[in-house]
Design an enzyme around this catalytic site. Structure first.
Site, PDB file in Angstrom:
ATOM      1  N   GLU A  94      31.429  12.452  76.320  1.00 58.85           N
ATOM      2  CA  GLU A  94      30.615  11.919  77.400  1.00 58.85           C
ATOM      3  C   GLU A  94      31.467  11.589  78.623  1.00 58.85           C
ATOM      4  O   GLU A  94      32.696  11.554  78.561  1.00 58.85           O
ATOM      5  CB  GLU A  94      29.868  10.666  76.929  1.00 58.85           C
ATOM      6  CG  GLU A  94      28.832  10.978  75.872  1.00 58.85           C
ATOM      7  CD  GLU A  94      28.042   9.762  75.424  1.00 58.85           C
ATOM      8  OE1 GLU A  94      27.046   9.977  74.726  1.00 58.85           O
ATOM      9  OE2 GLU A  94      28.392   8.614  75.756  1.00 58.85           O
ATOM     10  N   CYS A 147      28.165  18.563  74.838  1.00 64.76           N
ATOM     11  CA  CYS A 147      27.730  18.363  73.457  1.00 64.76           C
ATOM     12  C   CYS A 147      28.737  18.956  72.473  1.00 64.76           C
ATOM     13  O   CYS A 147      29.516  19.843  72.812  1.00 64.76           O
ATOM     14  CB  CYS A 147      26.377  19.023  73.241  1.00 64.76           C
ATOM     15  SG  CYS A 147      25.033  18.345  74.224  1.00 64.76           S
ATOM     16  N   GLU A 155      28.206  20.951  69.900  1.00 64.12           N
ATOM     17  CA  GLU A 155      27.983  22.359  69.601  1.00 64.12           C
ATOM     18  C   GLU A 155      28.645  23.252  70.649  1.00 64.12           C
ATOM     19  O   GLU A 155      29.308  24.229  70.318  1.00 64.12           O
ATOM     20  CB  GLU A 155      26.470  22.675  69.571  1.00 64.12           C
ATOM     21  CG  GLU A 155      25.724  21.913  68.504  1.00 64.12           C
ATOM     22  CD  GLU A 155      25.155  20.571  68.962  1.00 64.12           C
ATOM     23  OE1 GLU A 155      24.104  20.177  68.425  1.00 64.12           O
ATOM     24  OE2 GLU A 155      25.753  19.921  69.836  1.00 64.12           O
TER      25      GLU A 155
END
Length: 160
Positions: A64, A73, A75
């Protein structure tokens, strides 16, 4: 006019003890990656692990940033690293483990929309389905036999 009916099919396992051994091992990598996530704002930690056809395992976690759109993210962190390090390898399996630091997450957490689109790019590129398994911290594990099962109308290079 015509109507298009779309159906998706998922396998639901009661827990890690029911999934194939190769998947449970990959889930351990994802769970470990999750604990290393940098998520001071959402306090929602996600870990991803990817098994490539060359036997390599790549992990990633969410990162973040105070400027929210600048984060990434788990993934996409993992899949982009896999693409950068092993550009010719195919993705065989992807495992995701996600959960909040505020409460126990027992509901399976699928990839977000942006991650689905990123994964679809690799599934289309390799012309081979990517098996995706996802879960919360504990509990059920859901298996999708391909990303197109999660995102039936993909935006791909053939369109542009």
């Amino acid at each position: 006019m015509k109507i298009i009916k779309i159906e998706s099919e998922f396998e639901v396992y009661n827990g890690l003890n029911e999934v194939p051994k190769q998947v449970s091992e990959l889930m351990v990598y994802a769970a470990d990656a999750r604990l290393k996530a940098y998520a001071p704002y959402s306090e929602f930690l996600v870990g991803a692990a990817i098994l490539l056809d060359n036997g390599e395992v790549i992990t990633g976690n969410n990162q973040e940033n105070a400027c929210y759109p600048s984060g990434l993210c788990a993934e996409r962190t993992a899949i982009y690293y896999a693409g950068a390090k092993y550009p010719d390898a195919k993705i065989v399996l992807m495992a995701l483990v996600a959960g909040s630091t505020k409460h126990k997450t027992t509901t399976p957490v699928p990839p977000c929309g942006a991650c689905r689109q990123a994964i679809s790019e690799y599934e289309v590129k390799q012309d081979l389905p990517i098996n995706i398994y996802f879960m919360g911290e504990t509990g059920e594990v859901i298996h999708s036999k391909s990303l197109s099962n999660l995102l039936p109308f993909v935006f791909e290079k053939a369109i542009i």
